[in-house]
Scaffold this motif. Structure first.
Motif, mmCIF file in Angstrom:
data_model
loop_
_atom_site.group_PDB
_atom_site.id
_atom_site.type_symbol
_atom_site.label_atom_id
_atom_site.label_comp_id
_atom_site.label_asym_id
_atom_site.label_seq_id
_atom_site.Cartn_x
_atom_site.Cartn_y
_atom_site.Cartn_z
ATOM 1 N N ARG A 25 -16.500 13.102 8.998
ATOM 2 C CA ARG A 25 -16.226 11.675 9.185
ATOM 3 C C ARG A 25 -15.503 11.179 7.940
ATOM 4 O O ARG A 25 -15.870 11.561 6.823
ATOM 5 C CB ARG A 25 -17.517 10.867 9.325
ATOM 6 N N ILE A 26 -14.511 10.338 8.144
ATOM 7 C CA ILE A 26 -13.848 9.727 6.996
ATOM 8 C C ILE A 26 -14.318 8.287 6.919
ATOM 9 O O ILE A 26 -13.994 7.476 7.787
ATOM 10 C CB ILE A 26 -12.320 9.792 7.144
ATOM 11 N N ASP A 63 -11.434 13.961 4.127
ATOM 12 C CA ASP A 63 -12.895 14.050 4.286
ATOM 13 C C ASP A 63 -13.482 14.800 3.082
ATOM 14 O O ASP A 63 -13.863 15.959 3.162
ATOM 15 C CB ASP A 63 -13.216 14.781 5.591
ATOM 16 N N ASN A 85 -16.261 14.857 1.428
ATOM 17 C CA ASN A 85 -17.581 15.501 1.422
ATOM 18 C C ASN A 85 -17.791 16.412 2.635
ATOM 19 O O ASN A 85 -18.879 16.954 2.833
ATOM 20 C CB ASN A 85 -18.705 14.464 1.303
#
Ligand SMILES: [Ca+2]
Ligand SMILES: [Ca+2]
Ligand SMILES: [Ca+2]
Length: 141
Positions: free
Chosen positions: A121-122, A115, A117
């Motif tokens: 959520r990926i 992840d 950022n």
């Protein structure tokens, strides 16, 4: 930063086994997209991990330990040693077995590193980048 140093240390300790276990982890991560929207959330990953626990606790004593894969250890020692690594990673109190609670509370280094950022959520891009990183690691053997 600390996380990267830990990863580097693990890499030095056992490069092949480490890359392999990361590869296993990635498969699980990719398969965790239970609603099929192409994005793996932390919740989806946590649920996948809980499902994995249920599968691995063969003797249903509420913990994953060597006792759950005695046959595997005899016939596929390499696979069993990968499981050992996984259990050790989850086994917070180091009693040789990973309980359901330990599974649920365990950190998610693979998720966190994928992840990029940090939004929990990926997405497809992050997944592809994480896979590429691990493939590169495998080729460095
Ligand atoms: Ca999803
Ligand atoms: Ca068990
Ligand atoms: Ca993300």
């Amino acid at each position: 930063m600390k996380k990267m140093m830990l990863a580097a240390a693990a890499l030095l300790a056992a490069p092949a086994a480490y890359a392999q276990s990361q590869g296993d982890g990635m498969k699980m991560l990719a398969a965790a997209d239970s609603n099929g929207d192409g994005v793996v959330t932390r919740d989806e990953y946590a649920r996948a991990r809980a499902a994995n626990f249920a599968r691995m606790d063969r003797n249903r004593d509420g913990a994953v330990s060597k006792a759950d894969f005695k046959r595997l250890a005899r016939f596929k020692p390499e696979a069993a040693s990968r499981l050992d690594t996984l259990i050790a990673a989850m086994d917070a109190n180091k009693d040789g077995q990973a309980t359901r609670a330990e599974f649920e509370a365990a950190p998610m280094p693979l998720f966190d590193s994928a992840d990029a950022n940090g939004d929990g959520r990926i997405d497809a891009n992050e997944m592809a980048a994480a896979k590429a990183r691990i493939d590169a690691m495998k080729q460095q053997r």
